[in-house]
Design a protein around this motif. Structure first.
Motif, PDB file in Angstrom:
ATOM      1  N   ASP A   1      -5.057   0.086 -12.649  1.00  0.00           N
ATOM      2  CA  ASP A   1      -3.822  -0.067 -11.890  1.00  0.00           C
ATOM      3  C   ASP A   1      -3.030  -1.318 -12.247  1.00  0.00           C
ATOM      4  O   ASP A   1      -1.826  -1.380 -12.008  1.00  0.00           O
ATOM      5  N   GLU A   2      -3.718  -2.315 -12.802  1.00  0.00           N
ATOM      6  CA  GLU A   2      -3.066  -3.599 -13.052  1.00  0.00           C
ATOM      7  C   GLU A   2      -3.786  -4.288 -14.197  1.00  0.00           C
ATOM      8  O   GLU A   2      -5.007  -4.183 -14.339  1.00  0.00           O
TER       9      GLU A   2
ATOM     10  N   HIS B   1      -7.726  -4.226 -13.452  1.00  0.00           N
ATOM     11  CA  HIS B   1      -7.944  -4.060 -12.012  1.00  0.00           C
ATOM     12  C   HIS B   1      -7.855  -2.590 -11.644  1.00  0.00           C
ATOM     13  O   HIS B   1      -6.845  -1.931 -11.892  1.00  0.00           O
TER      14      HIS B   1
ATOM     15  N   ARG C   1      -7.944  -0.307  -8.375  1.00  0.00           N
ATOM     16  CA  ARG C   1      -7.748  -0.501  -6.939  1.00  0.00           C
ATOM     17  C   ARG C   1      -8.200   0.730  -6.158  1.00  0.00           C
ATOM     18  O   ARG C   1      -7.798   1.856  -6.456  1.00  0.00           O
ATOM     19  N   GLY C   2      -9.059   0.509  -5.136  1.00  0.00           N
ATOM     20  CA  GLY C   2      -9.458   1.600  -4.269  1.00  0.00           C
ATOM     21  C   GLY C   2      -8.376   1.929  -3.253  1.00  0.00           C
ATOM     22  O   GLY C   2      -7.426   1.163  -3.052  1.00  0.00           O
TER      23      GLY C   2
ATOM     24  N   PRO D   1      -9.055  -0.998   1.786  1.00  0.00           N
ATOM     25  CA  PRO D   1      -9.512  -2.377   1.587  1.00  0.00           C
ATOM     26  C   PRO D   1     -11.031  -2.466   1.680  1.00  0.00           C
ATOM     27  O   PRO D   1     -11.674  -1.695   2.393  1.00  0.00           O
TER      28      PRO D   1
ATOM     29  N   VAL E   1     -14.612  -6.992  -3.189  1.00  0.00           N
ATOM     30  CA  VAL E   1     -14.087  -7.140  -4.551  1.00  0.00           C
ATOM     31  C   VAL E   1     -15.256  -7.441  -5.483  1.00  0.00           C
ATOM     32  O   VAL E   1     -16.002  -8.404  -5.278  1.00  0.00           O
TER      33      VAL E   1
ATOM     34  N   LYS F   1     -10.299   7.562  -6.969  1.00  0.00           N
ATOM     35  CA  LYS F   1      -9.914   6.246  -6.424  1.00  0.00           C
ATOM     36  C   LYS F   1      -9.963   6.199  -4.894  1.00  0.00           C
ATOM     37  O   LYS F   1      -9.384   5.305  -4.283  1.00  0.00           O
TER      38      LYS F   1
ATOM     39  N   ASP G   1     -12.098  -3.185  -4.563  1.00  0.00           N
ATOM     40  CA  ASP G   1     -11.415  -3.410  -5.836  1.00  0.00           C
ATOM     41  C   ASP G   1     -12.435  -3.715  -6.917  1.00  0.00           C
ATOM     42  O   ASP G   1     -13.413  -4.430  -6.682  1.00  0.00           O
TER      43      ASP G   1
ATOM     44  N   TYR H   1     -12.727  -5.249 -10.802  1.00  0.00           N
ATOM     45  CA  TYR H   1     -12.083  -6.006 -11.876  1.00  0.00           C
ATOM     46  C   TYR H   1     -13.045  -6.108 -13.061  1.00  0.00           C
ATOM     47  O   TYR H   1     -14.234  -6.332 -12.884  1.00  0.00           O
TER      48      TYR H   1
END
Length: 399
Positions: A50-51, A63, A65-66, A69, A72, A131, A136, A138
């Motif tokens: 996603d990033e 990154h 992302r789920g 929240p 991490v 997802k 998250d 990384y």
């Protein structure tokens, strides 16, 4: 455990093997990681991350992302490798050759195989969950680990602020819960120049150094029942002027490698040597010396300088820590039989756990002994096993 081939589809197997080969084909010595960073960024994009983040040092971070929240988790893999003298290799070090179910090349085990497995495991997890998970993920490709364990990782943790870190250094897919740290200690002695035909007119800094080294060798090493001894070993020595034709040397510098244990500080490590120097200066008015940590400075491929004292702390977590047990049980439930042990060398965990106190463990494919060797390789079975293992770690720590 269940066969890796049963846990990964044929396409997933090809994906991680091909990625590992592609990364090996990119020469990425310390300070020259830019092409590998670009490849990783392209891979993150192609695999649906996603990033994509970068920083001044040139670390590149993907990154995933789920949808909700949650915790991490950061997977840390360094992009740089030690050099390869191609004349000594029987296999080309930058072609990713496969022979007898092994992928050969510089960085295969240290640690492009692990990076490949991390990236593919995160992508596999995102695909299988669509997802729809809490948290998250990384993946960090880090620069300059071979020279500065943990220094570049400081910028990664600032950006990501992880709850958990997984170091991908080779562990044969066992869990590592700690490591000894490392420090480079510089000893300097100071004398007085004179013609070597009249040595009494000078003060030989090398003689001062040899006397000091004799005393340093009497220091009893500190010990930890799990991590072992806090080793202090002389690694180099040089006098000045050099070459010293007909000149009594007025300066001498020696470097010691010190393996650090948990709880040791910069001050406590140097104190025994400072005490010896103080005693020797008191006994001999001509004796002058000092001790300090080596300072390192290099230029990143971005042009930014990376620098710091060469003091990389030890770290250790109790086997009963919740995140260690979650990881162990998650792997075991998937058919793994991991041992819980420690690294024998220093890693980026010196920052994450040793400095920042972030919950950190090690898990990676291949054997520690294959790092830095001529004809370095990674077994494909280890690569596939780690890909499955990282998937299970994500599942366990983000549940």
């Amino acid at each position: 455990m269940r066969g890796e081939k049963e846990m990964l589809t044929e396409n997933q197997q090809k994906e991680v093997i091909n990625l590992c080969q592609d990364l090996i084909r990119i020469r990425s010595y310390s300070g020259q990681e830019e092409m590998l960073a670009a490849k990783l960024a392209d891979t993150f994009k192609a695999m649906g991350f996603d990033e994509i983040l970068t920083d001044d040092y040139g670390n590149v971070i993907g990154h995933m992302r789920g949808s909700k929240p949650g915790k991490v988790i950061l997977f840390d893999g360094h992009m740089d490798t030690v050099p390869a003298d191609e004349s000594q290799w029987s296999k080309a070090p930058f072609e990713g050759i496969i022979e007898e179910r092994r992928i050969y090349g510089r960085g295969a085990s240290d640690m492009k195989g692990a990076i490949s497995a991390m990236v593919c495991a995160a992508a596999n997890y995102a695909r299988s969950t669509k997802k729809d998970f809490a948290g998250d993920i990384y993946i960090a490709g880090v620069v300059y680990e071979e020279c500065f364990e943990g220094i570049a990782s400081r910028k990664v943790s600032e950006k990501v602020n992880p709850d958990y870190v997984v170091i991908g250094e080779a562990s044969e897919c066992n869990i590592k819960r700690g490591q000894r740290g490392r420090a480079e200690i510089v000893i300097e002695t100071f004398g007085k120049s004179a013609h070597s035909s009249n040595p009494k007119a000078g003060i030989n800094a090398v003689y001062s150094m040899t006397n000091l080294i004799d005393e340093i060798r009497k220091i009893k090493p500190v010990h930890h029942d799990f991590l072992g001894d806090g080793i202090l070993e002389l690694t180099d020595i040089k006098s000045s002027p050099y070459p010293g034709a007909s000149v009594v040397p007025d300066y001498c510098r020696a470097t010691f490698d010190r393996r650090l244990l948990v709880g040791e500080t910069k001050e406590s490590v140097l104190q025994p040597i400072k005490d010896i120097i103080a005693r020797m200066e008191k006994d001999d008015p001509n004796f002058k010396a000092k001790v300090s940590y080596a300072l390192g400075e290099e230029k990143c491929y971005t042009g930014t300088k990376i620098q710091g004292e060469r003091f990389f702390p030890a770290w250790l977590y109790d086997e009963k820590e919740d995140f260690i047990q979650k990881t162990y049980e998650g792997l075991k439930s998937a058919g793994f039989q991991p041992e819980i042990t420690h690294y024998s060398f220093c890693t980026n965990g010196s920052h994450y756990a040793g400095e920042a106190n972030i919950k950190t463990l090690g898990f990676g494919p291949s054997k520690e002994s294959l790092a830095h060797i001529v004809d370095e390789y990674i077994e494909i079975e280890q690569l596939l096993k780690a890909t499955c293992g990282y998937y299970e770690i994500i599942k366990a720590l983000l549940s």
